[in-house]
Design a protein around this motif. Structure first.
Motif, PDB file in Angstrom:
ATOM      1  N   THR A 214      -1.830  38.201  30.080  1.00  0.00           N
ATOM      2  CA  THR A 214      -2.236  38.210  31.483  1.00  0.00           C
ATOM      3  C   THR A 214      -1.133  37.582  32.317  1.00  0.00           C
ATOM      4  O   THR A 214      -0.632  36.507  31.977  1.00  0.00           O
ATOM      5  CB  THR A 214      -3.547  37.437  31.686  1.00  0.00           C
ATOM      6  N   VAL A 215      -0.753  38.256  33.401  1.00  0.00           N
ATOM      7  CA  VAL A 215       0.336  37.800  34.262  1.00  0.00           C
ATOM      8  C   VAL A 215      -0.144  37.770  35.705  1.00  0.00           C
ATOM      9  O   VAL A 215      -0.686  38.756  36.209  1.00  0.00           O
ATOM     10  CB  VAL A 215       1.571  38.723  34.148  1.00  0.00           C
ATOM     11  N   LYS A 216       0.035  36.635  36.354  1.00  0.00           N
ATOM     12  CA  LYS A 216      -0.208  36.515  37.793  1.00  0.00           C
ATOM     13  C   LYS A 216       1.115  36.137  38.446  1.00  0.00           C
ATOM     14  O   LYS A 216       1.713  35.122  38.085  1.00  0.00           O
ATOM     15  CB  LYS A 216      -1.261  35.449  38.096  1.00  0.00           C
ATOM     16  N   SER A 217       1.567  36.939  39.387  1.00  0.00           N
ATOM     17  CA  SER A 217       2.922  36.777  39.880  1.00  0.00           C
ATOM     18  C   SER A 217       2.999  36.840  41.400  1.00  0.00           C
ATOM     19  O   SER A 217       2.088  37.314  42.079  1.00  0.00           O
ATOM     20  CB  SER A 217       3.824  37.879  39.297  1.00  0.00           C
ATOM     21  N   ILE A 218       4.112  36.319  41.913  1.00  0.00           N
ATOM     22  CA  ILE A 218       4.539  36.519  43.296  1.00  0.00           C
ATOM     23  C   ILE A 218       5.934  37.118  43.218  1.00  0.00           C
ATOM     24  O   ILE A 218       6.834  36.489  42.651  1.00  0.00           O
ATOM     25  CB  ILE A 218       4.577  35.195  44.095  1.00  0.00           C
ATOM     26  N   PRO A 219       6.110  38.373  43.744  1.00  0.00           N
ATOM     27  CA  PRO A 219       5.114  39.219  44.412  1.00  0.00           C
ATOM     28  C   PRO A 219       4.099  39.784  43.414  1.00  0.00           C
ATOM     29  O   PRO A 219       4.325  39.735  42.207  1.00  0.00           O
ATOM     30  CB  PRO A 219       5.984  40.327  45.013  1.00  0.00           C
ATOM     31  N   GLU A 220       3.015  40.313  43.947  1.00  0.00           N
ATOM     32  CA  GLU A 220       1.957  40.834  43.089  1.00  0.00           C
ATOM     33  C   GLU A 220       2.259  42.240  42.580  1.00  0.00           C
ATOM     34  O   GLU A 220       1.821  42.624  41.502  1.00  0.00           O
ATOM     35  CB  GLU A 220       0.626  40.845  43.853  1.00  0.00           C
ATOM     36  N   ASN A 221       2.998  43.022  43.355  1.00  0.00           N
ATOM     37  CA  ASN A 221       3.298  44.401  42.983  1.00  0.00           C
ATOM     38  C   ASN A 221       4.540  44.423  42.098  1.00  0.00           C
ATOM     39  O   ASN A 221       5.670  44.483  42.585  1.00  0.00           O
ATOM     40  CB  ASN A 221       3.518  45.247  44.245  1.00  0.00           C
ATOM     41  N   VAL A 222       4.338  44.332  40.779  1.00  0.00           N
ATOM     42  CA  VAL A 222       5.442  44.223  39.833  1.00  0.00           C
ATOM     43  C   VAL A 222       5.292  45.240  38.711  1.00  0.00           C
ATOM     44  O   VAL A 222       4.229  45.852  38.531  1.00  0.00           O
ATOM     45  CB  VAL A 222       5.511  42.801  39.228  1.00  0.00           C
ATOM     46  N   SER A 223       6.371  45.406  37.949  1.00  0.00           N
ATOM     47  CA  SER A 223       6.355  46.226  36.739  1.00  0.00           C
ATOM     48  C   SER A 223       6.382  45.310  35.524  1.00  0.00           C
ATOM     49  O   SER A 223       7.019  44.255  35.543  1.00  0.00           O
ATOM     50  CB  SER A 223       7.566  47.164  36.713  1.00  0.00           C
ATOM     51  N   ILE A 224       5.691  45.728  34.460  1.00  0.00           N
ATOM     52  CA  ILE A 224       5.616  44.930  33.238  1.00  0.00           C
ATOM     53  C   ILE A 224       6.273  45.713  32.100  1.00  0.00           C
ATOM     54  O   ILE A 224       5.953  46.878  31.877  1.00  0.00           O
ATOM     55  CB  ILE A 224       4.164  44.598  32.858  1.00  0.00           C
ATOM     56  N   THR A 225       7.184  45.062  31.406  1.00  0.00           N
ATOM     57  CA  THR A 225       7.836  45.644  30.233  1.00  0.00           C
ATOM     58  C   THR A 225       7.505  44.791  29.022  1.00  0.00           C
ATOM     59  O   THR A 225       7.612  43.563  29.073  1.00  0.00           O
ATOM     60  CB  THR A 225       9.364  45.700  30.427  1.00  0.00           C
ATOM     61  N   VAL A 226       7.055  45.441  27.946  1.00  0.00           N
ATOM     62  CA  VAL A 226       6.732  44.746  26.699  1.00  0.00           C
ATOM     63  C   VAL A 226       7.648  45.276  25.609  1.00  0.00           C
ATOM     64  O   VAL A 226       7.648  46.480  25.325  1.00  0.00           O
ATOM     65  CB  VAL A 226       5.254  44.938  26.312  1.00  0.00           C
ATOM     66  N   ASP A 227       8.452  44.393  25.047  1.00  0.00           N
ATOM     67  CA  ASP A 227       9.393  44.758  23.986  1.00  0.00           C
ATOM     68  C   ASP A 227      10.284  45.925  24.399  1.00  0.00           C
ATOM     69  O   ASP A 227      10.560  46.848  23.622  1.00  0.00           O
ATOM     70  CB  ASP A 227       8.638  45.097  22.695  1.00  0.00           C
ATOM     71  N   GLY A 228      10.725  45.900  25.663  1.00  0.00           N
ATOM     72  CA  GLY A 228      11.628  46.927  26.162  1.00  0.00           C
ATOM     73  C   GLY A 228      10.956  48.202  26.621  1.00  0.00           C
ATOM     74  O   GLY A 228      11.620  49.107  27.133  1.00  0.00           O
TER      75      GLY A 228
ATOM     76  N   ILE B  40      -6.485  45.065  36.096  1.00  0.00           N
ATOM     77  CA  ILE B  40      -6.503  44.005  37.096  1.00  0.00           C
ATOM     78  C   ILE B  40      -7.614  43.023  36.761  1.00  0.00           C
ATOM     79  O   ILE B  40      -8.771  43.385  36.620  1.00  0.00           O
ATOM     80  CB  ILE B  40      -6.717  44.572  38.511  1.00  0.00           C
ATOM     81  N   LEU B  41      -7.258  41.752  36.583  1.00  0.00           N
ATOM     82  CA  LEU B  41      -8.216  40.706  36.236  1.00  0.00           C
ATOM     83  C   LEU B  41      -7.867  39.457  37.020  1.00  0.00           C
ATOM     84  O   LEU B  41      -6.760  38.938  36.917  1.00  0.00           O
ATOM     85  CB  LEU B  41      -8.172  40.418  34.728  1.00  0.00           C
ATOM     86  N   ASN B  42      -8.841  38.977  37.833  1.00  0.00           N
ATOM     87  CA  ASN B  42      -8.623  37.771  38.642  1.00  0.00           C
ATOM     88  C   ASN B  42      -7.359  37.871  39.487  1.00  0.00           C
ATOM     89  O   ASN B  42      -6.577  36.936  39.588  1.00  0.00           O
ATOM     90  CB  ASN B  42      -8.548  36.532  37.751  1.00  0.00           C
ATOM     91  N   ASN B  43      -7.175  39.046  40.095  1.00  0.00           N
ATOM     92  CA  ASN B  43      -5.999  39.293  40.934  1.00  0.00           C
ATOM     93  C   ASN B  43      -4.710  39.133  40.136  1.00  0.00           C
ATOM     94  O   ASN B  43      -3.667  38.739  40.665  1.00  0.00           O
ATOM     95  CB  ASN B  43      -5.984  38.368  42.145  1.00  0.00           C
ATOM     96  N   SER B  44      -4.791  39.424  38.844  1.00  0.00           N
ATOM     97  CA  SER B  44      -3.636  39.347  37.964  1.00  0.00           C
ATOM     98  C   SER B  44      -3.540  40.642  37.172  1.00  0.00           C
ATOM     99  O   SER B  44      -4.415  41.509  37.253  1.00  0.00           O
ATOM    100  CB  SER B  44      -3.762  38.151  37.018  1.00  0.00           C
ATOM    101  N   ILE B  45      -2.475  40.791  36.401  1.00  0.00           N
ATOM    102  CA  ILE B  45      -2.273  41.990  35.585  1.00  0.00           C
ATOM    103  C   ILE B  45      -2.586  41.663  34.137  1.00  0.00           C
ATOM    104  O   ILE B  45      -2.076  40.695  33.577  1.00  0.00           O
ATOM    105  CB  ILE B  45      -0.828  42.494  35.733  1.00  0.00           C
ATOM    106  N   HIS B  46      -3.444  42.479  33.537  1.00  0.00           N
ATOM    107  CA  HIS B  46      -3.900  42.252  32.170  1.00  0.00           C
ATOM    108  C   HIS B  46      -3.395  43.386  31.288  1.00  0.00           C
ATOM    109  O   HIS B  46      -3.720  44.553  31.510  1.00  0.00           O
ATOM    110  CB  HIS B  46      -5.433  42.187  32.137  1.00  0.00           C
ATOM    111  N   VAL B  47      -2.589  43.042  30.295  1.00  0.00           N
ATOM    112  CA  VAL B  47      -2.044  44.020  29.351  1.00  0.00           C
ATOM    113  C   VAL B  47      -2.779  43.839  28.030  1.00  0.00           C
ATOM    114  O   VAL B  47      -2.598  42.839  27.335  1.00  0.00           O
ATOM    115  CB  VAL B  47      -0.531  43.812  29.152  1.00  0.00           C
ATOM    116  N   ALA B  48      -3.624  44.799  27.687  1.00  0.00           N
ATOM    117  CA  ALA B  48      -4.468  44.688  26.492  1.00  0.00           C
ATOM    118  C   ALA B  48      -3.880  45.495  25.335  1.00  0.00           C
ATOM    119  O   ALA B  48      -2.941  46.277  25.503  1.00  0.00           O
ATOM    120  CB  ALA B  48      -5.875  45.169  26.812  1.00  0.00           C
ATOM    121  N   GLY B  49      -4.453  45.286  24.142  1.00  0.00           N
ATOM    122  CA  GLY B  49      -4.116  46.097  22.980  1.00  0.00           C
ATOM    123  C   GLY B  49      -2.769  45.787  22.351  1.00  0.00           C
ATOM    124  O   GLY B  49      -2.133  46.682  21.790  1.00  0.00           O
ATOM    125  N   LEU B  50      -2.316  44.540  22.418  1.00  0.00           N
ATOM    126  CA  LEU B  50      -1.040  44.169  21.812  1.00  0.00           C
ATOM    127  C   LEU B  50      -1.271  43.629  20.402  1.00  0.00           C
ATOM    128  O   LEU B  50      -2.186  42.840  20.162  1.00  0.00           O
ATOM    129  CB  LEU B  50      -0.329  43.110  22.656  1.00  0.00           C
TER     130      LEU B  50
END
Length: 504
Positions: free
Chosen positions: A67-81, A91-101
């Motif tokens: 789970t990532v909460k960031s400023i700015p909120e509109n971001v891209s997430i990269t996992v292992d490249g 979207i969880l608690n105004n944050s980004i939730h990346v599941a299934g890792l």
């Protein structure tokens, strides 16, 4: 004709067998589809509930998430490249939730156009979310807004909750005080003198009155502090020593409980002076090493041993109440500063000698008393919730946790952690608005470091200035960061980035 009859007879003999095979085939096909359906449905359910197949081990394992909460909120997430598509981000608690890792180590990177990226390793555990609640990206470049006429400034003091900024300007022949209005972008001089100076390295600061109409100027003359009161509307100036004769006056502050009333130390005594009445001075308490104001109380450190007591504002010191159960170990006669968060958390910093820092922490289940955190300490700051104490020297910054922190990354009560140590000097060290990052400058480079020590602490560049700043002044209520650049000007940037609807 006989031949036809033989073929027909053979067909009639094998017909039941063909029919039987056909029925078996239909039944086999039906159950195959049924079995395939249940297997597919089971796999879908396993996947939906977070299970993933581990081909190395040949078993299903329960996945984790980030789970990532960031400023700015509109971001891209990269996992292992691998850049994750938007549909995989929840979207969880105004944050980004990346599941299934899959459980194990993953490298998470957060990026946005026009910003420097952030990244670190995350240890993902089965059935648990690894949380990063304070990801703050810095912009690749910032637009500066210069305060007109600020050349020669060495210090800046914004009006709390207002639009005015006091600038202290020095030249070879004089010291002047200028008030700048951010709304009208105009400035006017309220004081100038060739006889009085201002020491940027002094512990004394310019103090705004609660209504923003008067200032306390800690000027210097012949190496001594000469506090002066300035009325902004009329330009009237009054030296405090003209109202109260003493060999040494220091620690002048406005009493928040009474209009135009000063508190100050003179010859190791704490006094109260009302500027609006007959200007009579009232002795509050004697043998005071240092004092501070917190809430509706005035706290004092005793001259003899550094023990701390308090009394309510607007009252006399006959109502002194003991705060600390015991004084600091091996107290010193060195002058000190008292920094109070509340009745249970305070710090005492020596202003000379070994410059030792003592912290008093009375937690809910245990009173830790006074503890010595370090020596050669140049400054301290409590966080806004009192759970953290930032303290630093010219090369090092550390944090002391007064309370347990159960949100990731977890911290233990009454523990200390080093944030960073540098080979060259650092300066202007202070909290950011979220109290999970620290601002500082390393020469001309202004930087920010995070408290999160998982994997590594990310150090982000903010700006590189033309000269080494004498001061970095945050005004987070307006998302502004001011830089006082001696010999050049005072300028500001928008920091952190303002966020609109959906982080745009």
């Amino acid at each position: 004709m006989a031949r036809f009859s033989l073929v027909g007879a053979i067909s009639m003999c094998y017909a039941p067998l063909i029919m039987l095979s056909y029925h078996h085939f239909r039944r086999l096909l039906f159950w195959t589809f049924v079995l395939g359906f249940f297997m597919t449905a089971s796999l879908v359910l396993f996947f939906a509930f977070g299970y993933r197949f581990n081909f190395d081990r040949g078993i299903f394992v329960y996945s984790g998430s980030v789970t990532v909460k960031s400023i700015p909120e509109n971001v891209s997430i990269t996992v292992d490249g691998e850049l994750l598509p938007t549909q995989r981000l929840g979207i969880l608690n105004n944050s980004i939730h990346v599941a299934g890792l899959m459980p194990g180590e993953h490298f998470i990177e957060v990026s946005a156009p026009g910003y420097r990226s952030w990244g670190k390793k995350a240890i993902v555990q089965s059935g648990r979310s690894t949380e990063f609640w304070n990801v703050l990206l810095t912009e690749e470049s910032y637009a500066f807004e210069t305060i007109a006429g600020s050349t020669g400034s060495v210090k800046a003091f914004p009006e709390p909750g207002g639009t005015l900024i006091v600038l202290v300007k020095r030249s070879e022949s004089s010291t002047s005080i200028v008030v700048y209005d951010r709304d009208t972008k105009t400035s006017h001089e309220v004081f100038a003198s060739a006889s009085y100076g201002f020491d940027p390295a002094s512990y004394e600061n310019i103090e705004w009155s609660p209504d923003g109409k008067r200032l306390i100027l800690p000027l210097t003359s012949d190496g001594k502090i000469e506090p002066m009161i300035v009325t902004l509307e009329t330009g009237e100036t009054t030296l405090l020593r003209d109202l109260w004769r003493a060999t040494r006056i220091m620690g002048v502050r406005w009493d928040p409980g009474e209009r135009y009333t000063l508190l100050f130390l003179a010859d190791d005594n704490l006094y109260r002076l009302n500027l609006e009445s007959d200007r009579s001075t009232e002795l509050l308490v004697g043998k005071v090493k240092a004092y501070d104001i917190s809430g509706s109380f005035i706290y004092i450190a005793r001259l003899e041993d550094g023990s701390v007591l308090r009394f309510r504002q607007g009252t006399l010191a006959e109502t002194l109440t003991q705060v600390t159960l015991s004084p600091p170990a091996s107290p010193s006669e060195t002058p000190a500063s008292l920094i109070v968060y509340d009745n249970d958390r305070l710090a005492l910093l020596e202003r000379g000698g070994e410059r030792r820092l003592f912290v008093y922490n009375a937690a809910s289940k245990k009173n830790y008393g006074f503890q010595e955190l370090g020596s050669n300490v140049s400054g301290v700051q409590f966080s806004n919730d009192g759970k953290k104490l930032l303290f630093f020297s010219k090369n090092e910054m550390d944090v002391y946790f007064t309370r347990a922190w159960e949100v990731q990354p977890e911290r233990q009560e009454n523990s200390t952690a080093q944030i960073a140590r540098f080979s060259d000097p650092i300066d202007n060290i202070q909290w950011t608005e979220d109290y999970e990052h620290v601002l500082f400058n390393r020469g001309k480079d202004v930087k920010m470091i995070e408290l999160d020590n998982r994997d590594r602490r990310v150090i982000s560049d903010i700006v590189t200035l033309s000269v080494v700043p004498t001061q970095i002044v945050p005004l987070f209520s307006d998302n502004l960061l001011f830089f006082v650049q001696p010999g050049i000007d005072t300028a500001s940037i928008i920091f952190p980035a303002t966020q609109g609807l959906f982080g745009l």
